[in-house]
Design a protein around this motif. Sequence first.
Motif, PDB file in Angstrom:
ATOM      1  N   GLU A 558     -14.031 -11.541 -44.794  1.00 14.78           N
ATOM      2  CA  GLU A 558     -15.038 -12.513 -44.370  1.00 14.78           C
ATOM      3  C   GLU A 558     -16.075 -11.811 -43.519  1.00 14.78           C
ATOM      4  OE1 GLU A 558     -13.573 -17.017 -43.775  1.00 14.78           O
ATOM      5  OE2 GLU A 558     -12.671 -15.605 -42.368  1.00 14.78           O
ATOM      6  N   ALA A 559     -17.294 -12.325 -43.532  1.00 17.33           N
ATOM      7  CA  ALA A 559     -18.351 -11.786 -42.677  1.00 17.33           C
ATOM      8  C   ALA A 559     -19.324 -12.900 -42.334  1.00 17.33           C
ATOM      9  CB  ALA A 559     -19.070 -10.636 -43.367  1.00 17.33           C
ATOM     10  N   GLY A 560     -19.757 -12.947 -41.081  1.00 17.98           N
ATOM     11  CA  GLY A 560     -20.708 -13.965 -40.652  1.00 17.98           C
ATOM     12  C   GLY A 560     -20.709 -14.098 -39.151  1.00 17.98           C
ATOM     13  N   THR A 561     -21.460 -15.072 -38.631  1.00 19.96           N
ATOM     14  CA  THR A 561     -21.469 -15.325 -37.194  1.00 19.96           C
ATOM     15  C   THR A 561     -20.236 -16.146 -36.825  1.00 19.96           C
ATOM     16  OG1 THR A 561     -22.722 -17.379 -37.416  1.00 19.96           O
ATOM     17  CG2 THR A 561     -23.984 -15.332 -37.188  1.00 19.96           C
ATOM     18  N   PHE A 562     -20.024 -16.306 -35.539  1.00 20.34           N
ATOM     19  CA  PHE A 562     -18.862 -17.061 -35.059  1.00 20.34           C
ATOM     20  C   PHE A 562     -18.883 -18.483 -35.630  1.00 20.34           C
ATOM     21  CE2 PHE A 562     -16.369 -19.573 -32.149  1.00 20.34           C
ATOM     22  CZ  PHE A 562     -15.318 -18.736 -31.781  1.00 20.34           C
ATOM     23  N   ASP A 563     -20.028 -19.129 -35.517  1.00 20.78           N
ATOM     24  CA  ASP A 563     -20.117 -20.516 -35.982  1.00 20.78           C
ATOM     25  C   ASP A 563     -19.959 -20.618 -37.490  1.00 20.78           C
ATOM     26  OD1 ASP A 563     -20.469 -21.361 -33.383  1.00 20.78           O
ATOM     27  OD2 ASP A 563     -22.669 -21.325 -33.498  1.00 20.78           O
ATOM     28  N   GLU A 564     -20.542 -19.657 -38.218  1.00 24.28           N
ATOM     29  CA  GLU A 564     -20.435 -19.690 -39.678  1.00 24.28           C
ATOM     30  C   GLU A 564     -18.978 -19.534 -40.123  1.00 24.28           C
ATOM     31  OE1 GLU A 564     -24.818 -17.709 -40.744  1.00 24.28           O
ATOM     32  OE2 GLU A 564     -22.978 -16.486 -40.777  1.00 24.28           O
ATOM     33  N   LEU A 565     -18.283 -18.629 -39.476  1.00 25.27           N
ATOM     34  CA  LEU A 565     -16.901 -18.354 -39.899  1.00 25.27           C
ATOM     35  C   LEU A 565     -15.954 -19.488 -39.529  1.00 25.27           C
ATOM     36  CD1 LEU A 565     -16.647 -14.542 -39.026  1.00 25.27           C
ATOM     37  CD2 LEU A 565     -16.855 -15.572 -41.287  1.00 25.27           C
ATOM     38  N   THR A 566     -16.157 -20.079 -38.368  1.00 26.67           N
ATOM     39  CA  THR A 566     -15.272 -21.183 -37.992  1.00 26.67           C
ATOM     40  C   THR A 566     -15.513 -22.409 -38.882  1.00 26.67           C
ATOM     41  OG1 THR A 566     -16.873 -21.826 -36.266  1.00 26.67           O
ATOM     42  CG2 THR A 566     -14.977 -20.463 -35.605  1.00 26.67           C
ATOM     43  N   ALA A 567     -16.722 -22.524 -39.413  1.00 28.76           N
ATOM     44  CA  ALA A 567     -17.020 -23.670 -40.281  1.00 28.76           C
ATOM     45  C   ALA A 567     -16.417 -23.508 -41.666  1.00 28.76           C
ATOM     46  CB  ALA A 567     -18.539 -23.854 -40.383  1.00 28.76           C
ATOM     47  N   ARG A 568     -16.068 -22.264 -42.033  1.00 27.63           N
ATOM     48  CA  ARG A 568     -15.561 -22.034 -43.397  1.00 27.63           C
ATOM     49  C   ARG A 568     -14.089 -22.380 -43.569  1.00 27.63           C
ATOM     50  NH1 ARG A 568     -18.155 -16.046 -44.584  1.00 27.63           N
ATOM     51  NH2 ARG A 568     -20.352 -16.680 -44.416  1.00 27.63           N
ATOM     52  N   GLU A 569     -13.399 -22.558 -42.463  1.00 25.84           N
ATOM     53  CA  GLU A 569     -11.970 -22.865 -42.518  1.00 25.84           C
ATOM     54  C   GLU A 569     -11.190 -21.765 -43.243  1.00 25.84           C
ATOM     55  OE1 GLU A 569     -10.486 -25.251 -40.975  1.00 25.84           O
ATOM     56  OE2 GLU A 569     -12.342 -26.131 -40.234  1.00 25.84           O
ATOM     57  N   GLY A 570     -11.575 -20.490 -43.005  1.00 27.60           N
ATOM     58  CA  GLY A 570     -10.873 -19.365 -43.608  1.00 27.60           C
ATOM     59  C   GLY A 570      -9.976 -18.660 -42.598  1.00 27.60           C
ATOM     60  N   PRO A 571      -9.670 -17.366 -42.846  1.00 28.70           N
ATOM     61  CA  PRO A 571      -8.784 -16.612 -41.946  1.00 28.70           C
ATOM     62  C   PRO A 571      -9.291 -16.558 -40.506  1.00 28.70           C
ATOM     63  CG  PRO A 571      -9.104 -15.424 -44.003  1.00 28.70           C
ATOM     64  CD  PRO A 571     -10.049 -16.580 -44.031  1.00 28.70           C
ATOM     65  N   PHE A 572     -10.621 -16.425 -40.317  1.00 32.68           N
ATOM     66  CA  PHE A 572     -11.146 -16.343 -38.954  1.00 32.68           C
ATOM     67  C   PHE A 572     -10.940 -17.668 -38.218  1.00 32.68           C
ATOM     68  CE2 PHE A 572     -14.426 -16.688 -35.698  1.00 32.68           C
ATOM     69  CZ  PHE A 572     -14.250 -15.483 -35.025  1.00 32.68           C
ATOM     70  N   ALA A 573     -11.147 -18.761 -38.921  1.00 34.40           N
ATOM     71  CA  ALA A 573     -10.961 -20.069 -38.283  1.00 34.40           C
ATOM     72  C   ALA A 573      -9.509 -20.254 -37.838  1.00 34.40           C
ATOM     73  CB  ALA A 573     -11.362 -21.176 -39.255  1.00 34.40           C
ATOM     74  N   GLU A 574      -8.580 -19.779 -38.663  1.00 33.87           N
ATOM     75  CA  GLU A 574      -7.171 -19.865 -38.283  1.00 33.87           C
ATOM     76  C   GLU A 574      -6.902 -19.033 -37.032  1.00 33.87           C
ATOM     77  OE1 GLU A 574      -4.553 -21.605 -39.445  1.00 33.87           O
ATOM     78  OE2 GLU A 574      -6.057 -22.698 -40.630  1.00 33.87           O
ATOM     79  N   LEU A 575      -7.502 -17.844 -36.990  1.00 29.65           N
ATOM     80  CA  LEU A 575      -7.328 -16.973 -35.832  1.00 29.65           C
ATOM     81  C   LEU A 575      -7.928 -17.601 -34.584  1.00 29.65           C
ATOM     82  CD1 LEU A 575      -6.181 -14.158 -35.130  1.00 29.65           C
ATOM     83  CD2 LEU A 575      -8.434 -13.198 -35.590  1.00 29.65           C
ATOM     84  N   ALA A 576      -9.080 -18.222 -34.722  1.00 32.53           N
ATOM     85  CA  ALA A 576      -9.740 -18.873 -33.586  1.00 32.53           C
ATOM     86  C   ALA A 576      -8.900 -20.047 -33.071  1.00 32.53           C
ATOM     87  CB  ALA A 576     -11.130 -19.352 -34.000  1.00 32.53           C
ATOM     88  N   ARG A 577      -8.301 -20.788 -33.984  1.00 27.62           N
ATOM     89  CA  ARG A 577      -7.436 -21.901 -33.551  1.00 27.62           C
ATOM     90  C   ARG A 577      -6.216 -21.391 -32.794  1.00 27.62           C
ATOM     91  NH1 ARG A 577      -8.664 -23.884 -38.771  1.00 27.62           N
ATOM     92  NH2 ARG A 577     -10.115 -25.648 -38.625  1.00 27.62           N
ATOM     93  N   SER A 578      -5.669 -20.247 -33.233  1.00 26.25           N
ATOM     94  CA  SER A 578      -4.483 -19.713 -32.566  1.00 26.25           C
ATOM     95  C   SER A 578      -4.784 -19.303 -31.129  1.00 26.25           C
ATOM     96  CB  SER A 578      -3.932 -18.517 -33.346  1.00 26.25           C
ATOM     97  OG  SER A 578      -4.811 -17.408 -33.263  1.00 26.25           O
ATOM     98  N   GLN A 579      -6.089 -19.039 -30.847  1.00 27.05           N
ATOM     99  CA  GLN A 579      -6.485 -18.685 -29.484  1.00 27.05           C
ATOM    100  C   GLN A 579      -7.173 -19.859 -28.775  1.00 27.05           C
ATOM    101  OE1 GLN A 579      -8.571 -14.907 -29.248  1.00 27.05           O
ATOM    102  NE2 GLN A 579      -7.273 -13.973 -30.807  1.00 27.05           N
ATOM    103  N   PHE A 580      -7.027 -21.045 -29.342  1.00 33.41           N
ATOM    104  CA  PHE A 580      -7.528 -22.290 -28.747  1.00 33.41           C
ATOM    105  C   PHE A 580      -9.035 -22.271 -28.524  1.00 33.41           C
ATOM    106  CE2 PHE A 580      -3.186 -21.477 -27.220  1.00 33.41           C
ATOM    107  CZ  PHE A 580      -2.529 -22.555 -27.809  1.00 33.41           C
ATOM    108  N   LEU A 581      -9.756 -21.603 -29.424  1.00 33.40           N
ATOM    109  CA  LEU A 581     -11.211 -21.556 -29.298  1.00 33.40           C
ATOM    110  C   LEU A 581     -11.876 -22.698 -30.043  1.00 33.40           C
ATOM    111  CD1 LEU A 581     -11.843 -17.720 -29.658  1.00 33.40           C
ATOM    112  CD2 LEU A 581     -11.763 -19.085 -27.575  1.00 33.40           C
ATOM    113  N   ILE A 582     -11.194 -23.242 -31.014  1.00 29.78           N
ATOM    114  CA  ILE A 582     -11.704 -24.423 -31.720  1.00 29.78           C
ATOM    115  C   ILE A 582     -10.530 -25.376 -31.881  1.00 29.78           C
ATOM    116  CG2 ILE A 582     -13.540 -23.195 -32.950  1.00 29.78           C
ATOM    117  CD1 ILE A 582     -11.772 -23.121 -35.405  1.00 29.78           C
ATOM    118  N   PRO A 583     -10.809 -26.643 -31.953  1.00 31.77           N
ATOM    119  CA  PRO A 583      -9.712 -27.612 -32.070  1.00 31.77           C
ATOM    120  C   PRO A 583      -8.996 -27.486 -33.404  1.00 31.77           C
ATOM    121  CG  PRO A 583     -11.818 -28.709 -32.361  1.00 31.77           C
ATOM    122  CD  PRO A 583     -12.142 -27.303 -31.918  1.00 31.77           C
ATOM    123  N   LYS A 584      -7.752 -27.867 -33.382  1.00 33.51           N
ATOM    124  CA  LYS A 584      -6.985 -27.852 -34.621  1.00 33.51           C
ATOM    125  C   LYS A 584      -7.579 -28.868 -35.595  1.00 33.51           C
ATOM    126  CE  LYS A 584      -2.557 -26.368 -32.730  1.00 33.51           C
ATOM    127  NZ  LYS A 584      -1.106 -26.678 -32.588  1.00 33.51           N
TER     128      LYS A 584
END
Length: 598
Positions: A558-584
């Motif tokens: 994956e490649a993109g900005t923080f907001d773009e990647l969290t919106a895609r619901e891909g591997p980065f979004a899962e990683l961000a959720r594990s660190q409580f950066l975005i809501p589940k």
Amino acid sequence: MKLLRLYMRVLHLLGPETRLGWFLALANVALAAAQFAEPVLFGRIIDALAGAQGGRGSTTWDSLLPLLLAWAAFGLFTIGCGVVVALYADRLAHRQRHAVLTGYFEHVLQLPMSYHGGAHSGRLMKVMLAGTDSLWSIWLSFFREHFAAFVALIILLPLSLILNWRLALLLIVLCVLFAALTTIVLRKTNEMQTAVERHYSDLAERASDALGNVALVQSYVRIEAEVLALRDVVNRLLGAQMPVLSWWAVVAVATRASTTITLLAIFLVGTYLLFRDLATLGEIVMFMSFATMLVQRLEQAVGFVNKVFMDAPRLEEFFEVLDAEPAVRDRPNAIDPGRLTGNVAFEDVSFSYDGKRPAVADLDFVAKPGDVIALVGPTGAGKTTALALLHRVFDPQSGGIKVDGIDLRDMKLAALRRNIGVVFQEVLLLNRSVAENLYIGKPDATEEEMRQALARAQALEFVERNPEGLQASVGERGRFLSGGERQRLSIARALLKNPPILILDEATSALDAATEVKVQAALDEVMKDRTTFVIAHRLATIRNATKILVFAASRIVEAGTFDELTAREGPFAELARSQFLIPKAQPRPEPEPDRAPA
């Protein structure tokens, strides 16, 4: 022949001292000739005196005086020549020892990290010191006395056939017997001495490990265990060394016993020849002097062969390291582009450490000045390898990396690395002062520049707290500093370098939350107008990254900005959720079943 080839390599290392080496070699030939002439003149004097005593000759003081003067002249020449040889041999050996040591040190520092990963630093240090010590002692002993010994045995001994071939043959036979004995011992002990040197390397590695991790040894009460383990290595070393010493003791005893055997043989054979008018009294005395000198030369020659033999494994290890060629090196036409702007392009880059499993595969991305490129992903995904390729710790097997449109392999390695600053996750500090560690970033930095870099890295306060300030020692690997202080000092070093490309490998991982905020603010300021690559596991530190590259299984997935990647619901979004950066993600409500009309 193996020892001969090895010693030819030793002589080749004389380099600029070769000319002096030739001078000393010729001086040794002259010394051997003078020492050969002394017993000849002494024999002639004895014959003249014996003739005068028997009334058969016409020896007078006037006829004897030239022989005495010649004998004295050769004696004085031997003393003078010996002093000159010893003096200049010492100078040659000491100068070239330090020159070779410096060259070895420079060579080892240039070897790639892949080499250092498989070679223990304690072993490399032991090889450097033991190898140069061996070179020094061999050069010194060879040019001081051993070359003259070999000249006497190889060249001058056959000349004695002219004086009395019967007695000369007896000396030659004895030499051949001792040479045969030495050859047998060499063959018997060759492999044993190689094993001994391996034990010495094990000893150096184990001792270096324990001393380099003394805090671990003490905290886990491992002192007794480490001492016992070292003692075990020493016992194995002695067990391998003793048989070698026993064989060489046989040679030493045989060589010393040869003095009595040779003198007795010369006397008995000479007496027999004297009674048959085939030798004179002077010739018997002459050859007994030859025999004494010959035995001394034999001892020196055997000692030298023994020395080379005992040092051969050390020298082979030394040359093995010296012959190691860096996998990454400058091409013949490599250029120095000066200061780069920092336009970085990875073009289908792939690399494997073992040629089987890829460490990175098909990396393709671009970074421009001012960009902050964050690399995230699980351990072993290829993030560190990708950036190691950027500052040419390795070269890719396929694809290429360009900076300002120039392939890295077309640049001089030093020129490239001058344009890249690295802050490692494992802080690397030298056991020197704060200032000396900062000079690594900029050798001509002023004190004011160092203080500014320290202030921007939030490190000035703890440096000034020490009475010695910039001159305070940081200790081995920075042990006098806390983890956070070490990391801040390494960041200051990178800031002082002011490179157009900056690599931050978990640069704030050792900092507490309050200090991390301050350092992150300083890093944000420093990252402006330069290309920055950040390896991060804490995603909160890379929210403002220009682009985030998500690695998995050696590839960018994956490649993109923080907001773009969290919106895609891909591997980065899962990683961000594990660190409580975005809501589940909230489960979608089940659609209500259609109700049948009443």
